[in-house]
Design a protein around this motif. Structure first.
Motif, PDB file in Angstrom:
ATOM      1  N   GLY A 126       6.251   1.887   6.236  1.00  0.00           N
ATOM      2  CA  GLY A 126       5.693   0.626   6.693  1.00  0.00           C
ATOM      3  C   GLY A 126       6.741  -0.411   7.040  1.00  0.00           C
ATOM      4  N   ARG A 128       4.308   7.443   7.824  1.00  0.00           N
ATOM      5  CA  ARG A 128       3.243   6.831   7.032  1.00  0.00           C
ATOM      6  C   ARG A 128       2.686   5.608   7.755  1.00  0.00           C
ATOM      7  NH1 ARG A 128       3.488   5.351   0.514  1.00  0.00           N
ATOM      8  NH2 ARG A 128       1.220   5.178   0.245  1.00  0.00           N
ATOM      9  N   TRP A 129       1.386   5.430   7.680  1.00  0.00           N
ATOM     10  CA  TRP A 129       0.668   4.326   8.326  1.00  0.00           C
ATOM     11  C   TRP A 129       0.902   4.297   9.834  1.00  0.00           C
ATOM     12  CZ3 TRP A 129       3.414   1.791   3.851  1.00  0.00           C
ATOM     13  CH2 TRP A 129       2.662   1.914   2.687  1.00  0.00           C
TER      14      TRP A 129
END
Length: 383
Positions: free
Chosen positions: A306, A360-361
């Motif tokens: 992130g 991720r994300w």
């Protein structure tokens, strides 16, 4: 005339901002603003303009025929990218912007929301869509869309009706859609959106959100009496308080919830927008955590996960705070705007995009990463 300390988006300006930042420094020893620092941003304007121009050029080449960016994951990347381009000063009639806005208009729903049919992210997408249309609404052309979208997101907040009372951990929060579990990320987007739509700090929805935000801070006060508050007690923020002790124990054996960078900046920014003063223990503790964990190399507490979302919350929160410089745990002073421009310029790809190797994300999507990066740069504009 040069401004002593810059404050944007309705947060107090000029002298009041300088008093705020200096007060934080005196009270916490965490932020410092000198007369020399306050009179200039210290940002390399040539490097800034080059990074911004390359990013806009990237979006011009990456845009789909229908006006979208990464449509396979929803309208979020399109709305974020368009908002970022508009914030650089490009007009609504710039082809890449006009095409994207036309695309986004096709997702305006009868209920006022802005989201694809069947979306599980209706609150999140409407918040970002509203901010985008609000930024483009200088001549009032999107008044109807903005007003109806604002009504939609207000209804989506827990506690807006009679479904939760103030004692419930869901109260004041917002989730991705409908009755989904609230979290600080979506609640911060709600706060940002209401602020962009013109809400003042006394707005009922902002004050409800403040209840939830305060309960997501690792700080035991009268505003956070949850079982998590005193376990870490470092002043940072975590993802959600809407979790039970059993789930928390799965994360850490003692049931503590980890503070990390993106959420701490989101929490601080949300408190500022809700009118929490600089001498409030919640603000003081958050700024102290930031000083101890200052970094542009990682998302503190999360590594590179992130990272670009972190850059966005970092820049927007420090801009709202009014701090031109931050003193870290070793006492080193950082001109955060100048350093962020340097960091993002060094991470920019040859084609003008940014991408995170950590997927991720969805940050392995260059359109999403580039939108967050360009948004971050817009809070560093040289003056």
């Amino acid at each position: 005339m040069q401004k002593m300390v810059r404050r944007r988006e309705g947060v107090c300006r000029g002298r009041c901002a300088l008093v705020f930042a200096v007060s934080c420094a005196l009270l916490m020893g965490a932020t410092t603003v000198s007369a020399a620092d306050a009179n200039k941003t210290g940002v390399d304007s040539e490097k800034y303009e080059k990074a911004v121009s390359k990013a806009v050029q990237y979006f011009e080449t990456a845009q789909g025929e229908d006006g979208s960016f990464s449509a396979q994951v929803g309208i979020g990347p399109t709305a974020l990218a368009t908002l970022a381009i508009l914030r650089t000063g490009r007009s609504v009639d710039t082809p890449v912007v006009a095409k994207a806005l036309k695309y986004l208009e096709t997702f305006v729903r009868p209920d006022g929301g802005i989201y694809p049919q069947g979306s599980r992210l209706a609150n999140y997408e409407t918040c970002i869509g509203l901010m985008c249309f609000q930024q483009a609404n200088k001549d009032g052309r999107y008044d109807k869309i903005v007003n109806r979208a604002e009504a939609f997101i207000r209804k989506g907040q827990w506690g807006a009706g009679d479904e939760k009372d103030k004692s419930d951990r869901y109260y004041g929060g917002a989730g991705y859609a409908g009755a989904s579990r609230p979290d600080l990320s979506n609640t911060a987007f709600l706060v940002d959106t209401l602020k962009a739509a013109g809400a003042d700090s006394n707005d009922a929805a902002l004050q409800r959100a403040l209840v939830f935000v305060s309960r997501c801070q690792n700080l035991e006060t009268e505003h956070n009496t949850t079982s998590f508050a005193a376990k870490v007690n470092d002043g940072g923020f975590y993802y959600t308080c809407a979790i039970d002790e059993q789930d928390a124990t799965r994360e850490n054996p003692d049931g503590a919830l980890r503070s990390y960078g993106a959420m701490t900046y989101s929490g601080l920014k949300s408190m500022i927008y809700a009118g929490v003063s600089e001498d409030d223990p919640r603000v003081k503790a958050a700024v102290t955590w930031i000083a101890k964990n200052y970094s542009l190399e990682s998302n503190p507490g999360m590594g590179d996960a992130g990272l670009f979302y972190y850059y966005h919350t970092f820049s927007k929160a420090l801009d709202a705070l009014g701090a031109e410089t931050i003193d870290d745990a070793e006492g080193k002073q950082h001109n955060w705007r100048a350093e962020l421009v340097e960091e993002l310029a060094s991470r920019q790809q040859k084609n003008g995009s940014w991408v995170n190797e950590n997927r991720r994300w969805l940050e392995n999507d260059p359109n999403l990463c580039s939108a967050f990066a360009l948004l971050s740069l817009t809070y560093c504009q040289p003056e």
